[in-house]
Design a protein around this motif. Sequence first.
Motif, PDB file in Angstrom:
ATOM      1  N   HIS A  42      -4.335 -15.830 -18.965  1.00 57.02           N
ATOM      2  CA  HIS A  42      -5.697 -16.368 -19.014  1.00 57.02           C
ATOM      3  C   HIS A  42      -6.264 -16.277 -20.425  1.00 57.02           C
ATOM      4  N   GLU A  43      -7.194 -17.156 -20.727  1.00 58.01           N
ATOM      5  CA  GLU A  43      -7.983 -17.218 -21.963  1.00 58.01           C
ATOM      6  C   GLU A  43      -7.221 -17.864 -23.123  1.00 58.01           C
ATOM      7  N   LEU A  44      -7.675 -19.047 -23.511  1.00 58.68           N
ATOM      8  CA  LEU A  44      -7.095 -19.742 -24.651  1.00 58.68           C
ATOM      9  C   LEU A  44      -7.741 -19.239 -25.928  1.00 58.68           C
ATOM     10  N   PHE A  69      -4.566 -20.368 -18.574  1.00 57.44           N
ATOM     11  CA  PHE A  69      -5.777 -20.858 -17.910  1.00 57.44           C
ATOM     12  C   PHE A  69      -6.983 -20.404 -18.724  1.00 57.44           C
ATOM     13  N   ASP A  70      -7.873 -21.334 -19.026  1.00 59.13           N
ATOM     14  CA  ASP A  70      -9.098 -20.966 -19.743  1.00 59.13           C
ATOM     15  C   ASP A  70     -10.275 -21.166 -18.814  1.00 59.13           C
ATOM     16  N   GLN A  71     -11.104 -20.115 -18.659  1.00 59.50           N
ATOM     17  CA  GLN A  71     -12.197 -20.173 -17.692  1.00 59.50           C
ATOM     18  C   GLN A  71     -13.539 -20.511 -18.324  1.00 59.50           C
ATOM     19  N   ALA A  72     -13.524 -21.007 -19.544  1.00 56.95           N
ATOM     20  CA  ALA A  72     -14.725 -21.545 -20.183  1.00 56.95           C
ATOM     21  C   ALA A  72     -15.917 -20.595 -20.097  1.00 56.95           C
ATOM     22  N   PRO A  73     -15.852 -19.435 -20.775  1.00 57.44           N
ATOM     23  CA  PRO A  73     -17.000 -18.517 -20.742  1.00 57.44           C
ATOM     24  C   PRO A  73     -18.277 -19.149 -21.278  1.00 57.44           C
ATOM     25  N   GLU A  74     -18.142 -20.127 -22.170  1.00 53.05           N
ATOM     26  CA  GLU A  74     -19.326 -20.804 -22.693  1.00 53.05           C
ATOM     27  C   GLU A  74     -20.091 -21.519 -21.575  1.00 53.05           C
ATOM     28  N   ALA A  75     -19.350 -22.157 -20.665  1.00 49.26           N
ATOM     29  CA  ALA A  75     -19.995 -22.839 -19.539  1.00 49.26           C
ATOM     30  C   ALA A  75     -20.637 -21.829 -18.592  1.00 49.26           C
ATOM     31  N   GLN A  76     -20.010 -20.674 -18.435  1.00 47.73           N
ATOM     32  CA  GLN A  76     -20.573 -19.642 -17.575  1.00 47.73           C
ATOM     33  C   GLN A  76     -21.883 -19.108 -18.163  1.00 47.73           C
ATOM     34  N   ALA A  77     -21.907 -18.911 -19.475  1.00 49.83           N
ATOM     35  CA  ALA A  77     -23.130 -18.429 -20.131  1.00 49.83           C
ATOM     36  C   ALA A  77     -24.253 -19.449 -19.980  1.00 49.83           C
ATOM     37  N   ARG A  78     -23.951 -20.725 -20.200  1.00 46.08           N
ATOM     38  CA  ARG A  78     -24.972 -21.770 -20.107  1.00 46.08           C
ATOM     39  C   ARG A  78     -25.559 -21.839 -18.706  1.00 46.08           C
ATOM     40  N   ARG A  79     -24.698 -21.822 -17.693  1.00 47.23           N
ATOM     41  CA  ARG A  79     -25.211 -21.937 -16.334  1.00 47.23           C
ATOM     42  C   ARG A  79     -26.007 -20.699 -15.934  1.00 47.23           C
ATOM     43  N   SER A  80     -25.584 -19.528 -16.382  1.00 49.32           N
ATOM     44  CA  SER A  80     -26.322 -18.314 -16.016  1.00 49.32           C
ATOM     45  C   SER A  80     -27.727 -18.336 -16.597  1.00 49.32           C
ATOM     46  N   ILE A  81     -27.866 -18.798 -17.833  1.00 51.82           N
ATOM     47  CA  ILE A  81     -29.199 -18.913 -18.434  1.00 51.82           C
ATOM     48  C   ILE A  81     -30.033 -19.944 -17.679  1.00 51.82           C
ATOM     49  N   ASP A  82     -29.426 -21.086 -17.348  1.00 52.18           N
ATOM     50  CA  ASP A  82     -30.153 -22.127 -16.623  1.00 52.18           C
ATOM     51  C   ASP A  82     -30.644 -21.621 -15.272  1.00 52.18           C
ATOM     52  N   LEU A  83     -29.809 -20.847 -14.580  1.00 54.47           N
ATOM     53  CA  LEU A  83     -30.197 -20.332 -13.275  1.00 54.47           C
ATOM     54  C   LEU A  83     -31.360 -19.350 -13.380  1.00 54.47           C
TER      55      LEU A  83
END
Length: 335
Positions: free
Chosen positions: A275-277, A294-308
């Motif tokens: 995991h993690e590119l 496999f890359d789990q896109a931590p950037e997308a996780q951070a963005r969605r958590s802030i939005d929520l």
Amino acid sequence: MSNPTFFDIASRAGVGTATVERVLNGRGGVRPETVEKVVAAARALDYQRRLPEAHRGILRIEVLLVRPETTFFARLSAAFERIAASLDKSIMVQRTFLPEDRPEAIAQRILEPGIRRSGLILAVPDHPSIGEALAQVESRGMPAVQIVTRIAGSRAEYIGIDNYAAGRMAAHLLSHMQRRGGTVVGICHSHIYQVHRDRIRGFSDYLGEHPRGDFLFAEVLFGGDEDTRSAMMLRETLQQRPDLVGLYNAGGANGALNDVLRRHARDRDIFFVGHELTEKSSQALRDGTMDVVFDQAPEAQARRSIDLVLSRLGIHDLPIENPPIRFITFTAENI
């Protein structure tokens, strides 16, 4: 649209109109967290009147993290830093790193942060004391979301990939792309992260449901995502299992594992999924030491958590859907 009334603001903030009147007229006597709810509701409804100076403060979202030296958490932290720079100056994103092996310290920070905060994002291990602390702050109305793992007993939304599916995908690719028969092992941090348990469970379930007569899923190693420990375990496994043909790393320390394989005579015979590119894992794919990342896109996780969290605070009305983050599969052909 006409200027919202006190009733409109009170309905959105979940308080009474008298509380709204006290806050917006600067009359005091209201708890800071309630003030922030009212101010957030007023902003969201585009309340035109100038807020009293004392109440035009900062909405602070605290992000609790661990292991800043690891690739995933470093990327996650950097993503929160970039997002914070793009937000209104009235919103602060504060990153706090805590020791991974001291759940009581994490629980204490959740309960007594020593700062005024409006929302909480957690990327910490699953532990009973942490779950109890989180349940307490949630009961007070604190918006909270989770990244990395689901904490037992918490109602906070989880943001991340489908880790069970990732484990199954790892087994699927290994089973179909490794032509050699032999022993397969998994490695992960430990039992303290639900995501790692889910990945290994998915990996094991797939191999059990789609057996290959020449494959044996022999064991799971617990390296704690520590380079030295993980490397030592892999060296010992290579000595004890000369027929090793598959390795699934559900956690960190890919660099250390790659270093061991590069020095081993059978490095190209072992199908390695991780995991993690990163720059190092990209180079390992190009070199042939790793086969799939496999890359789990931590950037997308951070963005969605802030939005929520901002949505829960009433900063915006946009609906935030929260399906699993899509992980990306990389091989030497698409890096």
